[in-house]
Design an enzyme around this catalytic site. Structure first.
Site, PDB file in Angstrom:
ATOM      1  N   ASP B 415       0.771  -1.232  -0.073  1.00  0.00           N
ATOM      2  CA  ASP B 415      -0.069  -0.041   0.052  1.00  0.00           C
ATOM      3  C   ASP B 415       0.880   1.320   0.186  1.00  0.00           C
ATOM      4  OD1 ASP B 415      -3.035   0.886   0.369  1.00  0.00           O
ATOM      5  OD2 ASP B 415      -2.100   1.867   2.257  1.00  0.00           O
ATOM      6  N   GLU B 444       1.594  -0.370  -5.039  1.00  0.00           N
ATOM      7  CA  GLU B 444       0.272   0.322  -5.306  1.00  0.00           C
ATOM      8  C   GLU B 444       0.886   1.686  -5.265  1.00  0.00           C
ATOM      9  OE1 GLU B 444      -3.581   2.068  -3.869  1.00  0.00           O
ATOM     10  OE2 GLU B 444      -1.836   1.644  -2.278  1.00  0.00           O
TER      11      GLU B 444
END
Lengths: 693, 693
Positions: B415, B444
């Site tokens: 993330d 990401e």
């Protein structure tokens, strides 16, 4: 962008980051990671792998690097430069702000030889605080926290003993005021938005997370390597006269020297002479490249060598070595440098052929191989073989070059370098430049991009280019972007408008307008350009089916009456003279990398500008030239040009004055301007932006 | 291009050039020149400076280099490859013949870990002779010389004791015949043009002037690193049920596992789960990202950590660590791998906050700084500070990753990696991969190109991309060229069609057609693509003014009736299933770099093909897919597509059959073809070229 406040060497020494404890990491120490704490990538100027980029003294170099960090904190980027004498200076880069994370600072490198540089990035703690504090205090968020953080930061700077005493005292006062419980939000906001304080920390930041690229080098060469107007002529034609019996008596160095004042008066910097050596008699070429020469045909100077000598000798018709030296001296006194041709090939009667057959390719029948492109053969020339006795041959070429250097030559125009090993050139140029850093080599290679770029990368100071074959607006736009923005870090194109080998269809069929257009673009688009004698006279008749002049000077004498042509208005010389005057008066034109394309609505109207910030002009004023050229030599074009005026600091829509440096007309322009360019009168505007600060 | 006849290691050992005497050169020895005798430049695959390019097992890599030499002599170029086990093979490159002097050979790297390679160029003496001899003998020029030269060359090869005995005897015979005074011009011409002899010397050349690049490396990772279909879902939603009191009871690993057979049946390879850890209660977000959560609101899984534990714990509602292991096992049995989220941030009640305040940013008032974008604050999250105790924090993250690896996880979806130091990721990924080379990390990062490329360069095996925001034909063309031909050497884009954070306007307002179009392009343009659950149900209502789903699953449970939707024809699942079947059946779709754009006359009809030579398909047949997509989800488009059919070996104009792999329709196509693409029925053709050799 400008050179921002260079500071002395010691003052911005890299500091270590206080809070990172020096312990070893498990498994693998991040210390051996490639990525610095603040990533830095893609530093430039840069040359192809293994080679160094180059510049010339006075060239303004955009130093660029990609730098970014995670999150929102502000970073700063410095260029640390070391002169060849190890003098260090520090330059602050500006983010381009175009989403590329690229930063830039322009610096003029004003001293020859090898400079070193690296980029340094750091967390800019004051700027980070000032930005966050200004936004949050305005929103009434975290006022006390931001005040305390600011006081702590500024106090830390105040305790930095490398800062001037007065500055430290000033900072301590601010820190105390901020820390005081009586300080209001408005007080804190005033500190966060104080432009003087911002400037103080811009000059000497509160830096953390110091990061740096490895050191790199850039080779700076003398100014003439990068900016010069060349003029090529055959000395045997200058002063050649038709004798009573109808034959022509060769010009000499002495008669050729009589042409030099005119060349100097036109404003050229370099006089380039085709080979001046004895010319082979065996299989000598006749007029128009025919295979049989008559007894009076002088032959091609590129068929080097005869009984009288080879590459170190002077053609007896031209005079003696002493005459050559006198020619060079005359040129130098007129402010001209002389460039000699270095054509590494031999006529069949070159002394090398008998003395050093091992420098050629011997065939099984004992003969020496001619130059060829099978099944075609070129029987006036033996190519050298660089692989049979490289040590012997390399040494001989070096001796030849040193010989001419000792005669006062500092520039060599190298014939067909792409037909010799690249590795040889790398060695030769480095060897010569180690001893004589002021010697320049121009690569006459017209071939595919890879070998042309290779020659530039291994050391050639200048390169012929595709310019002569780029004639439409679309072709020129692509070409100009390529030379100014893709290869400029290591390749310096010399935009010859013609050569004895190249008379393009554009010139053959474009009339006088074509000559005017091409000269104007060559002289203004690049700091290096060249003209081969006869261009002034619009000599435009080609040998049928070829791209060369008919009755080519390579194979015969040319008798030209310069004065009569000029007197009768049949000469481009006055225009060339004006172009060279404009080049001398406008330093923006003596840079390559500052070229910027603009837009016009007409597919034959090319527009570009060259801008130089006042930091670099030496005049205290910015210098900006806008060129608008109708490249269709057959028509009048009327259109609108659309300019990015911010490139010279003018707000879009604002008026400014431009002066046509050829006609003297003055207009008020904005960012959108009507132009009418008549191929038959003045097809090109060379405009100077007036009244710049 | 195909892998050309790999030969064993010893057979093409570099030979020294007989005629170059080993003496020292004056001043500077050319031996220290950078340029090899035959220049070699720009070798690829290549990553940004300091990093290595990557590939995945089975990926077909175009190995390219620029190579040229002076003059007309023929050169050859080899790729010398070493497997991680030091097995050497040699591959002959083919010139692209496009004026770039670029050579290429395609090789599939079929074994993980680090390979080394270099390029070798050489003067191809036989080919040079054969070309010159054929031309000259035909023209009646130098017949005897060429005959003698040929005899000498071939005899030299015959004397090479490393060649097979039979070959040597054969060559000796030919040499003798050529050398014989009785040999005619026709005899010599026959030898010069003998295809078998040419093939013999192509395989084992008569090489001179041997030159080589330095050795370089390329990292080969497992196949799933480069080719996989991902499916994202929230385990807490699967099996969640509304209880009698109106609240929702969370799904568990056990109930979520019941969804796995359907995911496997759709043909996906990877199941990616948002964070499965305890979720913070302090400042927990409520539905639609509101600041106040009710007692029943489950909160965002990305607010990691609570009293029950942090990054190494499992949310009690989902079950136990053993339940998680069982979930992984079920997935694996179904042929699915499980990807976990690695979200390096902490809810305010994460155990780290009290145990390791040094991993966060502490403010002067003793509080910990929230995530913020001043003046905005995100009070459910504390960002980590990687600079205060890097050793401690790095070690802890490594421990967490190792913990999940020990639970059977081999893939991490990271993330927001761009909000942490790049240097940290370089260290973490290298450290983990040194021990576990099969572990993969997906970045990401949705940010500017420089940091996204930086993350890929330092080691991330996969990267999210700009795909969701590239919707028009022009945008997609630029995007696809960029991912397949600019960054593919080190960056592998995973083309997610949607995420819990991204529901683009194209999907919000494009109706069912939009979902179909985007899935078809994602699944065929790149070997990595992904779908977030709910896409099948055309969930397209956004929170007003945002690009996220309304009632976003990040903050609440989603109860979906997959079976009912499918039964009622309200599901895209059958189409996704077909797309994944097509991907499995067609190896051309499991490559990234083979994408080629073609032309259509309609500005909404995108055309591309993917071709894989039979050398690499494993079926003995070429595999070619042509995709024609109407990217306007609101209309029917009729147009003509223009194909470069040579890309799959079909001569321009020749007919061939294509089968639409979705509808089963079969058409006879040529290079220009009419298409009609109806957004409301079948907006995309996925065509297989039939009957290839």
């Amino acid at each position: 962008m400008t050179d921002l406040s260079a500071t002395d060497a010691g003052s911005v020494a890299l500091r270590s980051t206080a809070e990172i404890p020096v312990r070893a990491l498990p498994t693998t120490d991040a210390a051996d990671a490639q990525t610095p704490r603040i990533p830095l990538a893609d530093p430039s100027p840069a040359a192809p792998e293994g080679f160094q980029p180059k510049a010339f003294t006075g060239e303004v170099i955009p130093f660029r690097v990609v730098a970014f960090r995670e999150g929102h904190d502000v970073i700063g980027v410095h260029l640390r430069l070391r002169t060849p004498n190890k003098q260090e200076s520090l330059h602050r880069l500006t983010p381009l702000g175009d989403g590329t994370d690229r930063w830039q600072v322009d610096v003029a490198l004003d001293e020859p030889l090898t400079w070193t540089f690296r980029f340094e990035a750091f967390a800019d703690e004051f700027a980070t605080w000032a930005h966050a504090a200004a936004v949050k205090i305005a929103a009434g968020v975290d006022v006390d926290v931001m005040r305390a953080l600011g006081a702590e930061l500024i106090q830390r700077a105040a305790e930095d003993t490398t800062r001037p005493k007065k500055q430290r005292k000033h900072l301590a006062t601010i820190a105390e005021r901020l820390a005081s419980p009586e300080a209001t939000a408005a007080d804190a906001q005033a500190v966060a938005t104080d432009p003087d304080l911002a400037a103080l920390f811009q000059e000497r930041p509160l830096a953390a997370l110091d990061s740096a690229t490895p050191w790199r080098t850039i080779l700076v060469e003398r100014a003439l390597a990068g900016a010069a107007a060349w003029y090529e002529f055959f000395p045997r034609s200058e002063g050649a006269v038709r004798t009573a019996d109808g034959t022509i008596a060769s010009g000499t160095f002495a008669t050729a020297a009589e042409r030099l004042p005119a060349v100097a008066a036109m404003g050229f910097d370099v006089v380039y002479l085709p080979p001046i050596h004895p010319i082979g008699r065996l299989n000598r070429k006749g007029p128009n490249n025919t295979l049989t020469a008559g007894p009076e045909d002088p032959g091609s100077p590129w068929a080097v060598g005869a009984a009288e000598g080879g590459h170190d000798a002077v053609h007896p018709d031209l005079g003696t070595l002493a005459d050559f030296r006198a020619f060079v001296e005359t040129a130098n006194e007129l402010g001209l440098e002389v460039a000699l041709d270095l054509a590494l090939q031999a006529a069949p009667d070159h002394p090398w052929v008998t003395q050093h057959p091992e420098w050629f390719t011997e065939l099984p029948d004992g003969s020496i191989a001619y130059a060829e492109n099978p099944p075609k053969k070129y029987q006036d020339i033996y190519p050298l073989n660089f692989d049979r006795d490289p040590v012997g041959l390399y040494t001989e070429v070096l001796r030849v070059v040193e010989h001419w250097i000792s005669q006062g030559v500092r520039i060599f125009r190298v014939d067909n370098p792409h037909t010799k090993p690249l590795r040889f050139w790398e060695w030769l140029i480095r060897t010569v430049n180690t001893k004589h850093p002021d010697v320049l080599f121009l690569a006459e290679a017209f071939t595919r991009p890879a070998p042309m770029r290779g020659l530039a990368a291994v050391g050639f100071q200048q390169s012929y280019s595709y310019f002569t074959w780029r004639n439409t607006k679309a072709e020129l736009e692509e070409f100009l972007v390529s030379i100014a923005h893709e290869t400029a870090d290591y390749m310096r194109p010399n935009l010859f408008v013609n050569t004895p080998d190249i008379l393009t269809e554009y010139l053959q069929f474009g009339g006088r307008a074509a000559y005017r257009i091409r000269a104007a673009i060559a002289a203004t688009a690049a700091p290096l350009y060249g003209v081969y004698a006869g261009y002034e006279l619009y000599e435009n008749v080609a040998r049928p089916g070829s791209e060369e002049n008919l009755d080519n000077e390579k194979y015969e004498y040319k008798l030209r009456d310069w004065a009569a042509a000029e007197a009768e208005g049949r000469s481009l010389a006055p225009f060339l003279t004006r172009l060279n005057e404009i080049r001398r008066a406008h330093p923006a034109l003596r840079q390559l990398r500052n070229l910027r394309l603009h837009w016009s609505d007409d597919d034959a109207v090319l527009v570009y500008s060259k801008h130089l910030d006042r930091t670099f002009t030496g005049t205290g004023e910015d210098d900006t030239i806008i060129v608008v050229a109708n490249v269709d030599p057959h028509s009048v074009r009327q259109t609108t040009v659309h300019l990015d005026t911010l490139a010279w600091g003018v707000e879009p829509g604002a008026p400014y004055e431009v002066e046509d440096l050829v006609t003297g007309s003055v207009w008020t322009w904005t960012d959108h301007n009507f132009v009418r360019l008549d191929a038959f009168t003045e097809p090109v505007h060379i405009l100077h932006v007036k009244g710049q600060r």
